[in-house]
Design an enzyme around this catalytic site. Structure first.
Site, short mmCIF file in Angstrom:
data_model
loop_
_atom_site.label_atom_id
_atom_site.label_comp_id
_atom_site.label_asym_id
_atom_site.label_seq_id
_atom_site.Cartn_x
_atom_site.Cartn_y
_atom_site.Cartn_z
N ARG A 51 67.33 -22.45 3.99
CA ARG A 51 66.48 -23.56 4.46
C ARG A 51 66.74 -23.91 5.92
O ARG A 51 65.87 -24.49 6.59
CB ARG A 51 66.68 -24.82 3.58
CG ARG A 51 65.79 -25.97 4.02
CD ARG A 51 65.80 -27.17 3.10
NE ARG A 51 67.12 -27.58 2.71
CZ ARG A 51 67.98 -28.23 3.50
NH1 ARG A 51 67.65 -28.54 4.74
NH2 ARG A 51 69.17 -28.57 3.05
N TYR A 105 40.39 -25.11 12.47
CA TYR A 105 40.60 -24.61 11.10
C TYR A 105 40.61 -25.81 10.15
O TYR A 105 41.24 -26.85 10.44
CB TYR A 105 41.92 -23.83 11.05
CG TYR A 105 42.44 -23.66 9.65
CD1 TYR A 105 41.71 -22.94 8.71
CD2 TYR A 105 43.64 -24.22 9.25
CE1 TYR A 105 42.17 -22.80 7.41
CE2 TYR A 105 44.11 -24.09 7.96
CZ TYR A 105 43.36 -23.39 7.04
OH TYR A 105 43.81 -23.26 5.76
N ASP A 177 46.84 -22.99 18.55
CA ASP A 177 46.92 -22.12 17.39
C ASP A 177 46.36 -20.76 17.83
O ASP A 177 45.17 -20.62 18.09
CB ASP A 177 46.07 -22.73 16.25
CG ASP A 177 46.13 -21.89 14.98
OD1 ASP A 177 46.34 -20.66 15.09
OD2 ASP A 177 45.95 -22.45 13.88
N LYS A 202 48.05 -13.96 8.51
CA LYS A 202 46.87 -13.23 9.01
C LYS A 202 47.30 -11.98 9.78
O LYS A 202 47.92 -11.11 9.21
CB LYS A 202 46.01 -14.16 9.87
CG LYS A 202 45.95 -15.60 9.38
CD LYS A 202 45.23 -15.77 8.07
CE LYS A 202 45.10 -17.25 7.74
NZ LYS A 202 44.93 -17.57 6.36
N1 PLP Z 1 45.42 -21.52 11.45
C1 PLP Z 1 44.27 -20.82 11.28
C2 PLP Z 1 43.43 -20.52 12.47
C3 PLP Z 1 43.89 -20.40 10.01
O1 PLP Z 1 42.75 -19.72 9.85
C4 PLP Z 1 44.72 -20.71 8.90
C5 PLP Z 1 44.37 -20.29 7.53
O2 PLP Z 1 43.31 -19.77 7.26
C6 PLP Z 1 45.89 -21.45 9.12
C7 PLP Z 1 46.22 -21.82 10.40
C8 PLP Z 1 46.79 -21.85 7.97
O3 PLP Z 1 47.58 -20.77 7.62
P1 PLP Z 1 48.29 -20.61 6.17
O4 PLP Z 1 47.20 -20.36 5.18
O5 PLP Z 1 49.23 -19.46 6.39
O6 PLP Z 1 49.01 -21.88 5.87
#
Ligand code: PLP
Length: 384
Positions: A51, A105, A177, A202
């Protein structure tokens, strides 16, 4: 651990790998142990525990990820949302204010709009293409600005250079992001962003078999976020660390192939008579084309488009698809198609989606690395 390589493809393979190799192992072993023995004289900070994000599997990844984006430090987390929520909660406290890009997102948007009030944190949306309007949104306790490299699902690229200079001018922490671009196409710290976030679920892992996240930036901020993560507990499991480290090694090959395939698919769709509109920053007619060409090394693997004929045409297309898989998420080696209104942006009301320009019939493609002529042939028959 910290040999300096200059090329990203070499860093993907060698940066962060243990030196000397552990018992000669060419690939990083999995340290599947929750705690580690300590010697007398060691204090709390010497304790290794999953952790606390400080096992050999975590440390190898932290070094590799920091090297990939030419940043000082990095931290892996249990998911992309863990990276996003932990970062925002580490940086913002009750009474603080955040400026947020108005197209995000869905999970991030939900966290900000639904959970921030209970933490006493406020926010305002900004139009990423209208820098003149940002100053009016500043408050005495505005601490940070939050944007995405390429927006989901409309694939827009906002004025990222202005975001960095506005943040510096007003002493805000700039957070981006960078999931959709990946470090192959864009490295935020090189433009001056303070923190880059990823859903490693991803592109970084790329094989659709883990969830994970990462935060990349200055050592000072990463230390602050690590302390928060230690309390919130969203750490990555060593087995997921191992899979991520393995997946990262082919990131360059995968993303360049996805860039190339997506470009061909976007051009094919753009010319197709059943298609009304294609959103892809690599199309010369796209409003983000100039900016994306200047800032990125590739336009990415994500495309979205609208069909003539409303929801019936969309259902028909989904019914006929054979090669592409109908599934949410993105960035893996297989081509996926999804309808954001029913998946990633289902948390928004119909009205909110309309305001953000996300129609109920918008289709999103995450391009895989299959032979592009076969992906196109599949779309061609499904559109017919
Ligand atoms: N950021 C973006 C641009 C995303 O498309 C996603 C999920 O689709 C996330 C963050 C969140 O990621 P996670 O599903 O790994 O928590």
């Amino acid at each position: 651990m910290s040999k300096k390589y200059t090329q990203i493809d070499t860093k993907l393979i060698h940066s962060g790998e243990p030196t000397p190799r552990i018992l000669g192992a060419v690939s990083m072993p999995i340290f599947q142990t929750s705690m580690y023995e300590y010697r007398s004289g060691a204090d709390y900070h010497d304790i290794k525990y999953i952790r606390l994000n400080n096992t050999p599997n975590h440390i190898a990844l932290h070094t590799k990820l920091a090297c990939l984006e030419n940043a000082e430090s990095a931290l892996v987390t249990a998911s992309g949302m863990a990276a996003i929520s932990t970062t925002l909660l580490a940086i913002l406290s009750a009474g603080d204010h955040l400026l947020v890009q108005n197209c995000l997102y869905g999970g991030t948007l939900d966290f900000i709009t639904k959970d921030f009030p209970s933490f006493g944190i406020t926010y305002d949306f900004i139009d990423g293409n209208d820098p003149e309007s940002w100053e009016k949104k500043l408050k005495p306790k505005t601490r940070a600005i939050y944007v995405e490299t390429i927006t989901n699902p409309l694939l827009q690229v906002i004025d990222l250079e202005e975001i960095v200079s506005f943040s510096k001018q007003h002493k805000l922490i700039s957070i981006i992001d960078n999931t959709f671009a990946s470090p192959i196409n864009f490295r935020p710290s090189e433009l001056g962003f303070d923190l880059s976030l990823h859903s490693c679920t991803k592109y970084l892992n790329g094989h659709s078999d883990i969830v994970g996240g990462a935060v990349i930036g200055s050592s000072e901020l990463i230390t602050q976020i690590t302390h928060k993560l230690n309390h919130l507990g969203g750490s990555m499991d060593p087995h997921a660390c191992f899979l991520l480290q393995r997946g990262l090694k082919t990131l360059g090959l995968r993303v360049r192939q996805q860039n190339e395939n997506a470009n061909k698919i976007a051009h094919f769709l753009d010319k197709h008579q059943a298609v009304i509109k294609v959103n892809y920053p690599g199309l010369p007619g796209n409003p983000s084309y100039r900016r994306a060409s200047d800032l990125f090394e590739g336009f990415g693997g994500m495309i979205s488009f609208e069909l003539h004929g409303g929801i019936d045409s969309v259902n028909n297309f989904f019914d006929k698809i054979e090669l592409a898989i109908i599934a949410p998420s993105l960035g893996g080696i297989e081509t996926l198609v999804t309808r954001p209104a029913a998946t990633s942006h289902a948390g928004m009301s119909y009205k909110e989606r309309q305001q953000a320009g996300i129609s109920d019939t918008l289709i999103r493609i995450s391009t895989g690395i299959e032979a592009v002529e076969e992906i196109i042939a599949d779309f061609e028959q499904a559109l017919g």
